[in-house]
Motif scaffolding. Structure first.
Motif, PDB file in Angstrom:
ATOM      1  N   LEU A  43     101.390  51.942  82.217  1.00  0.00           N
ATOM      2  CA  LEU A  43     102.260  53.093  82.484  1.00  0.00           C
ATOM      3  C   LEU A  43     102.024  54.166  81.428  1.00  0.00           C
ATOM      4  CD1 LEU A  43     105.648  51.405  83.552  1.00  0.00           C
ATOM      5  CD2 LEU A  43     103.626  51.950  84.930  1.00  0.00           C
ATOM      6  N   ALA A  44     101.890  53.700  80.171  1.00  0.00           N
ATOM      7  CA  ALA A  44     101.670  54.661  79.084  1.00  0.00           C
ATOM      8  C   ALA A  44     100.356  55.398  79.291  1.00  0.00           C
ATOM      9  CB  ALA A  44     101.679  53.930  77.739  1.00  0.00           C
ATOM     10  N   GLU A  45      99.298  54.664  79.602  1.00  0.00           N
ATOM     11  CA  GLU A  45      97.992  55.297  79.766  1.00  0.00           C
ATOM     12  C   GLU A  45      97.966  56.220  80.971  1.00  0.00           C
ATOM     13  OE1 GLU A  45      94.935  52.218  79.663  1.00  0.00           O
ATOM     14  OE2 GLU A  45      95.874  51.395  77.854  1.00  0.00           O
ATOM     15  N   LEU A  46      98.597  55.796  82.038  1.00  0.00           N
ATOM     16  CA  LEU A  46      98.596  56.635  83.238  1.00  0.00           C
ATOM     17  C   LEU A  46      99.448  57.883  83.035  1.00  0.00           C
ATOM     18  CD1 LEU A  46      98.648  53.848  85.930  1.00  0.00           C
ATOM     19  CD2 LEU A  46      96.930  55.649  85.730  1.00  0.00           C
ATOM     20  N   HIS A  47     100.417  57.754  82.141  1.00  0.00           N
ATOM     21  CA  HIS A  47     101.232  58.920  81.804  1.00  0.00           C
ATOM     22  C   HIS A  47     100.399  59.943  81.047  1.00  0.00           C
ATOM     23  CE1 HIS A  47     103.807  61.152  78.919  1.00  0.00           C
ATOM     24  NE2 HIS A  47     104.469  61.406  80.046  1.00  0.00           N
ATOM     25  N   GLU A  48      99.554  59.428  80.119  1.00  0.00           N
ATOM     26  CA  GLU A  48      98.715  60.322  79.323  1.00  0.00           C
ATOM     27  C   GLU A  48      97.627  60.961  80.180  1.00  0.00           C
ATOM     28  OE1 GLU A  48      99.273  60.728  75.989  1.00  0.00           O
ATOM     29  OE2 GLU A  48     100.955  59.335  76.073  1.00  0.00           O
ATOM     30  N   ASP A  49      97.062  60.131  81.078  1.00  0.00           N
ATOM     31  CA  ASP A  49      95.885  60.576  81.807  1.00  0.00           C
ATOM     32  C   ASP A  49      96.029  60.164  83.264  1.00  0.00           C
ATOM     33  OD1 ASP A  49      93.430  61.143  82.839  1.00  0.00           O
ATOM     34  OD2 ASP A  49      92.377  59.525  81.788  1.00  0.00           O
ATOM     35  N   GLY A  50      96.580  61.045  84.040  1.00  0.00           N
ATOM     36  CA  GLY A  50      96.912  60.693  85.421  1.00  0.00           C
ATOM     37  C   GLY A  50      95.762  60.832  86.383  1.00  0.00           C
ATOM     38  N   ARG A  51      94.557  60.427  85.953  1.00  0.00           N
ATOM     39  CA  ARG A  51      93.408  60.578  86.839  1.00  0.00           C
ATOM     40  C   ARG A  51      93.562  59.678  88.068  1.00  0.00           C
ATOM     41  NH1 ARG A  51      90.237  55.971  85.784  1.00  0.00           N
ATOM     42  NH2 ARG A  51      91.242  54.887  84.073  1.00  0.00           N
ATOM     43  N   ALA A  52      92.808  60.030  89.107  1.00  0.00           N
ATOM     44  CA  ALA A  52      92.855  59.224  90.322  1.00  0.00           C
ATOM     45  C   ALA A  52      91.995  57.986  90.131  1.00  0.00           C
ATOM     46  CB  ALA A  52      92.345  60.051  91.498  1.00  0.00           C
ATOM     47  N   GLY A  53      92.123  57.044  91.033  1.00  0.00           N
ATOM     48  CA  GLY A  53      91.294  55.843  90.991  1.00  0.00           C
ATOM     49  C   GLY A  53      92.034  54.656  90.421  1.00  0.00           C
ATOM     50  N   LEU A  54      91.403  53.519  90.548  1.00  0.00           N
ATOM     51  CA  LEU A  54      92.028  52.266  90.151  1.00  0.00           C
ATOM     52  C   LEU A  54      92.064  52.167  88.630  1.00  0.00           C
ATOM     53  CD1 LEU A  54      93.169  49.612  91.247  1.00  0.00           C
ATOM     54  CD2 LEU A  54      90.849  48.691  91.212  1.00  0.00           C
ATOM     55  N   HIS A  55      93.250  51.960  88.073  1.00  0.00           N
ATOM     56  CA  HIS A  55      93.390  51.811  86.634  1.00  0.00           C
ATOM     57  C   HIS A  55      93.687  50.369  86.264  1.00  0.00           C
ATOM     58  CE1 HIS A  55      95.587  51.719  82.803  1.00  0.00           C
ATOM     59  NE2 HIS A  55      94.859  52.774  82.465  1.00  0.00           N
ATOM     60  N   THR A  56      94.635  49.767  86.974  1.00  0.00           N
ATOM     61  CA  THR A  56      95.065  48.420  86.621  1.00  0.00           C
ATOM     62  C   THR A  56      95.062  47.514  87.852  1.00  0.00           C
ATOM     63  OG1 THR A  56      96.462  49.198  84.809  1.00  0.00           O
ATOM     64  CG2 THR A  56      96.994  47.047  85.724  1.00  0.00           C
ATOM     65  N   LEU A  57      94.533  46.329  87.639  1.00  0.00           N
ATOM     66  CA  LEU A  57      94.517  45.312  88.679  1.00  0.00           C
ATOM     67  C   LEU A  57      95.456  44.207  88.212  1.00  0.00           C
ATOM     68  CD1 LEU A  57      92.945  44.629  91.291  1.00  0.00           C
ATOM     69  CD2 LEU A  57      91.280  43.448  89.843  1.00  0.00           C
ATOM     70  N   TYR A  58      96.428  43.878  89.041  1.00  0.00           N
ATOM     71  CA  TYR A  58      97.376  42.812  88.700  1.00  0.00           C
ATOM     72  C   TYR A  58      97.103  41.633  89.625  1.00  0.00           C
ATOM     73  CZ  TYR A  58     101.792  40.215  88.998  1.00  0.00           C
ATOM     74  OH  TYR A  58     102.736  39.228  89.037  1.00  0.00           O
TER      75      TYR A  58
END
Lengths: 804, 225
Positions: free
Chosen positions: A54-69
């Motif tokens: 959440l923190a990283e996506l807040h800083e850098d809201g680029r498109a694409g897959l960031h986290t796989l759970y």
């Protein structure tokens, strides 16, 4: 100290929450290549796993897959999606979260591959499927983090082995990917860390505050438990009282059959009509979901369940866990107790109900171990090669690959780090040509080596078949059960149980007594029944063996002079055994011989767990047959095997030569049904048998045939084939569990105490009441068949038609 | 022969425990649904690569049966090969083996749905064999009598003291016998399938194969309308 981004910190503050120390640590170590968080239930573990995303996506809201759970349960993926949306919306983050499981629609799946969300929640099998597509490199190129939930559970099975190979593949596609594991309490965190990390990288282990010690005790009952059996029916009244005293109680059982009987009896005693449900893996999915929903809504006072509730969402208000039957394994007991952790800082409360006299000892030993936080567990060992074969095929489905590069990638999966190139090449050869001594498929290889050295599928259409076969979960031969004239299924029973039913038989399923009416299109049709004495369906549900450590603890307990910690009746029983014979010791093997009711009996206290003792029974009776002792049958439990026959055993020593027992495993046991089942499981995973063919066999199409035939054929013509090697490796654990026999032999080193007596001993007596007696005569099936066919011929009267 | 003796249209037959049918008067031994070359066919079609030993295994058992009764006529009742191409795929050793078995015997290949055309092996190729009072064909005809057929791979299940046992079986009534599949890589259709319950009379027997032949009333399901 790395601070959380302002909006996230504000969100915590707005809700009046403090960021847990372990959540903060996760954020600070967010850049570590691998991180393992061990935290109890209710400790905000999942949020801790996602905070850095959440923190990283807040800083850098680029498109694409960031986290796989990745979670072992589909339901958990769906649940996390719901739970995660709340903070995301309340914080005001622009993050797309989606789940992808076997239940996801076709169109949704297509879209997810073309335009993946920021956070994708999935299962090991769905991930493997994604990796089998040609577009996997594009989809995963930007992946930053992978979060593996309930990794302690995955690490115990081939699903985890497969997942780690998949992560190795992902790491190649996304070298920047960082790994996070979330785990319940385990005995060896470092082992899980090594399992998770990309070998040889280190894995930092974060231990959350485990909270206060749990409050565990034995349930007090008016009468002592019976001498044998596993139902715990004697404790129904006392359990009912506890249910009344608590808000919500989970009542765990070791087997589905026992859960069914207990649930049935509990309702007979439920005079106040308290809402009590049942939940186990053989019940229909809709039924299970209904119970789960009622539980979350706080509508149930108790749920009778099995391991099906070991994992999964927090149940909210559970304030008591009751374990019926010996826990078999301290770690699982502790994890189950954790399910009652409705408040992070309040002690979990649990009660143990031994089902029989011996289990009293086991429960007391488990209580001690749990209080000392002395958890057990056997190291998993190397990654199994059947899983590797499937992984190679998945790679091939995704596109041409270089064998050397794939071998290197494989070694990054911690559980495969010891794999040799030769072993890898065997697997590749198996995938390519079948790997038979008789090279029959040169023209029809599944994988071909191209001029440029890369391997690819000969027939690209094979990719579809490979995808349909993905996964390591074993299908069991079960049949659906439903009421005649209704479409809705009640649940499933084992095919062999269904085959043993005749019209009018009654059995329990989902807490109802039903009457067998007949088979229709591979479904068991039943009607409601008012019968009071149902038979009990048998289920495949794993029968756990008592762990090595817990068995050792029991043996050590036997060595005490007296046992103030045991109830009087049990202490007296052990004392009597010590007077008339002796008690088993950790470093010695106790063997008793005595006559009883005209038969000679031998009781071997091997303490090697149920599966190994069963195997030992098979091997010993075989040896006794060679020694002309005429064994007739045996019965095995977690701690002993009792053998009966016509001749007395005068010398026990020759029975326990390690070399003879090993040879018995190689030769005689090779033809046994347990080996065939072991083979089948691996053959399906490795792609020798297709999953869909397994289904077709059930539906009775004559084009398909039993995997036993393949096993027999290989045993006869190609016994060194890779699949046979894998089967022998698998026989060291699981159903055959020969590894535990080896452990028993190593521990006792030929120190055998053979006691000859004139009557049955106190410790052996309960074995006479055990179910599951195995007749020794190999011709038994033929004899039974003869009897039964003759009976049917006579009854029907058409026996007279012979020669008509 | 180790088996169950019965009479069909006056012919005295033995349903052998091995799955073969023995007609002693004619020294005729009949095998059904050998499905030779099945593993090869599956691999060719991109399916699983099964252990390629089933043709060898089937031939070994055929040879043992032929030697045991010294048969002079062999009838292969159709689906002898898993498909026509599979017939060509047999190894040189297997072809020689088959030729050796054929030497000095009358050998009849009946066409099956898997092998409907001529195959490149010695012997007589027929759609049906009429050898009064019996007729040998691959698929049973409802109106026929004195008929020996295969095709369905019947198997029967029963429960002997709680132990479920399933075995390939002969189905026998006053009109016909439906033979079990003999090939090593063959599965079975349960005798309670509607098509079999329709074909066989009420009083039909199932003769289970294995180490011994066991006769029992045929386990039935609902017949087709």
């Amino acid at each position: 100290m790395t601070a959380l981004p302002r909006p996230i910190a504000d969100w915590f503050a707005r809700n009046g929450w403090q960021v847990h120390a372990h959540q903060q640590a996760m954020v600070e170590r967010a850049q570590d290549p691998a991180l393992l968080l061990i935290a109890p239930t209710g400790g905000g573990k999942t949020l801790a796993g996602f905070l850095p995303s959440l923190a990283e996506l807040h800083e850098d809201g680029r498109a694409g897959l960031h986290t796989l759970y990745i979670s072992p349960l589909k339901a958990l993926a769906a649940d996390i999606k719901r739970n995660l949306r709340r903070p995301v919306e309340e914080i005001g983050l622009d993050i797309r979260i989606e789940d992808r499981t076997g239940d996801t629609s076709q169109s949704q799946r297509k879209r997810q591959r073309a335009d993946p969300p920021h956070i994708l929640l999935t299962t090991p099998e769905s991930l493997a499927l994604l990796l089998s597509y040609e577009d996997a490199p594009r989809m995963f190129a930007g992946l930053s983090r992978v979060v593996v939930d309930e990794i302690h559970a995955l690490a115990e099975s081939k699903r985890g082995d497969q997942l780690m190979l998949a992560l190795a593949q992902l790491q190649t596609l996304a070298p920047q990917m960082r790994r996070v594991g979330l785990s319940a309490t385990v005995e060896d965190p470092q082992a899980i860390g090594d399992f998770l990390a990309c070998h040889p990288q280190p894995c930092k282990i974060l231990l959350a505050d485990p909270g206060p010690d749990p409050d565990i005790a034995m349930l007090k009952t008016d009468q002592p438990p019976p001498w044998s059996g596993g139902g715990g029916a004697y404790a129904i009244g006392a359990v009912m009282e506890e249910v009344k005293k608590h808000k919500t109680t989970l009542i765990f059982h070791n087997t589905r059959a026992q859960a069914e009987i207990f649930f049935h009896n509990l309702w007979l005693a439920n005079s106040e009509n308290l809402p009590i449900g049942i939940h186990h893996g053989s019940l229909d999915r809709q039924q299970r979901q209904k119970v789960e929903a009622a539980m979350v809504a706080g509508q149930l006072r108790a749920i009778v369940c099995t391991g099906s509730l070991d994992l999964g969402i927090d149940w909210g208000d559970v304030d008591l866990v009751i374990q019926v039957g010996a826990p078999k394994n301290v770690k699982r007991l502790v994890q189950r107790i954790g399910r009652a952790n409705h408040q992070y800082n309040a002690p979990s409360k649990a009660l143990l109900v031994p089902a029989n006299r011996f289990e009293v000892v086991e429960c007391v030993a488990a209580l001690e171990a749990a209080r000392e936080r002395d958890l057990d567990g056997d190291p998993r060992g190397r990654g199994p090669r059947d899983v590797l074969c499937q992984h190679i095929l998945i790679h091939a489905a995704a596109g041409p690959f270089d064998a050397g590069a794939l071998f290197q990638e494989t070694q990054c999966a911690g559980n495969f780090r010891d794999l040799t190139r030769a072993e890898f090449d065997d697997c590749l050869e198996f995938c390519a040509t079948g790997g038979y001594a008789l090279r029959a498929y040169d023209r029809w290889q599944r994988l071909q080596r191209r001029a440029d050295g890369l391997w690819q599928l000969r027939d690209p259409r094979a990719a579809q078949r490979i995808r349909m076969n993905i996964g390591t979960i074993q299908d069991s031969d079960t049949m659906k059960v439903r009421f005649r004239g209704h479409a809705k299924a009640l649940g499933e029973v084992e095919e062999s149980f269904a085959a043993s039913l005749s019209e009018g038989d009654t059995f329990l399923i989902g807490g109802q007594i039903v009457r067998y009416e007949g088979l229709r299109e591979m479904t068991v049709e039943v009607s409601k029944s008012a019968s009071r004495k149902p038979r009990v369906a048998t289920f495949t549900g794993t029968k756990f063996s008592t762990s090595t450590q817990l068995s050792q603890r029991i043996l050590r307990m036997f060595q005490k002079d007296h046992w103030p910690e045991l109830p009087g009746h049990t202490a007296e029983w052990l004392g009597l055994q010590r007077r008339v014979s002796r008690l088993p010791e950790p470093g010695r093997l106790l063997v008793e011989s005595f006559p009883h009711e005209g038969r000679q009996h031998v009781c071997v206290y091997g303490f090697a767990g149920r599966n190994a003792m069963q195997t030992l029974g098979l091997l010993l009776t075989r040896q006794m047959e060679n020694l002309c002792l005429d064994p007739l049958g045996f019965v095995a439990t977690d701690y002993a095997v009792l053998i009966w026959g016509l001749e007395p055993l005068l010398d026990a020593k020759p029975l326990f030569h390690a070399a003879d027992l090993r040879e018995g495993l190689e030769t005689w046991l090779a033809g046994n049904a347990v080996m065939k089942r072991t083979f089948r499981a691996s053959a399906v995973i490795a792609g020798l048998i297709e999953r869909n063919t397994a289904g077709a066999r059930k539906s009775g199409r004559q084009a398909t045939f039993s995997s036993d035939i393949l096993y027999d054929t290989l045993l006869k013509y190609d016994p060194e084939h890779l699949m046979m090697q894998i089967t022998r490796e698998e026989a060291l654990r699981g159903l055959v569990d020969f590894g535990r026999i080896e452990e028993m032999l190593a521990r006792t080193k030929g120190r055998i105490d053979h006691v000859t007596l004139d009557r049955v001993t106190p410790l052996a007596a309960p074995l006479f009441l055990e179910m599951g007696r195995v007749p020794v005569n190999g011709a038994a099936e033929e004899r039974l068949l003869q009897e039964e066919t003759e009976r049917l011929m006579t009854v029907s009267g058409i026996g007279d038609l012979k020669g008509a | 022969m180790n088996g169950y003796a019965f009479t069909l249209a006056g012919a005295e037959l033995v349903a052998c425990a091995s799955g073969a049918l023995w007609w002693a008067d004619r020294r005729l031994l009949c095998f059904s649904d050998l499905h030779l070359g099945k593993a090869e066919r599956m691999a060719r079609r991109g399916g699983a690569m099964l252990p390629p030993y089933e043709t060898q295994d089937t031939l070994e058992r055929i040879e043992a049966d032929i030697r045991a009764c010294n048969a002079t006529t062999i009838v292969c009742l159709g689906d002898s090969f898993d498909d026509l191409a599979a017939a060509d795929s047999l190894s040189e050793a297997e072809r020689l083996w088959l030729t050796r078995l054929q030497a000095g015997r009358r050998w009849v290949w009946i066409e099956g749905n898997h092998d409907p055309g001529p195959i490149d092996f010695g012997g007589t190729h027929l759609a049906e064999l009429h050898s009064p009072p019996l007729a040998f064909r691959h698929i049973a005809r409802t109106s026929a009598s004195g008929e020996v057929s295969g095709h369905y791979h019947p198997k029967a299940r029963l429960s002997a003291r709680g132990r479920g046992v399933s075995r390939p079986c002969f189905l026998i009534d006053g009109d016909r016998v439906i033979m079990p599949a003999y090939g090593t890589y063959t599965g079975g259709l349960r005798s309670d399938a509607p098509v079999l319950s329709t074909l066989m009379r009420r009083e039909a027997l199932a003769v289970l194969t294995g180490t011994k032949a066991h006769a029992m009333p045929m386990p039935r399901g609902e017949a087709l309308e």
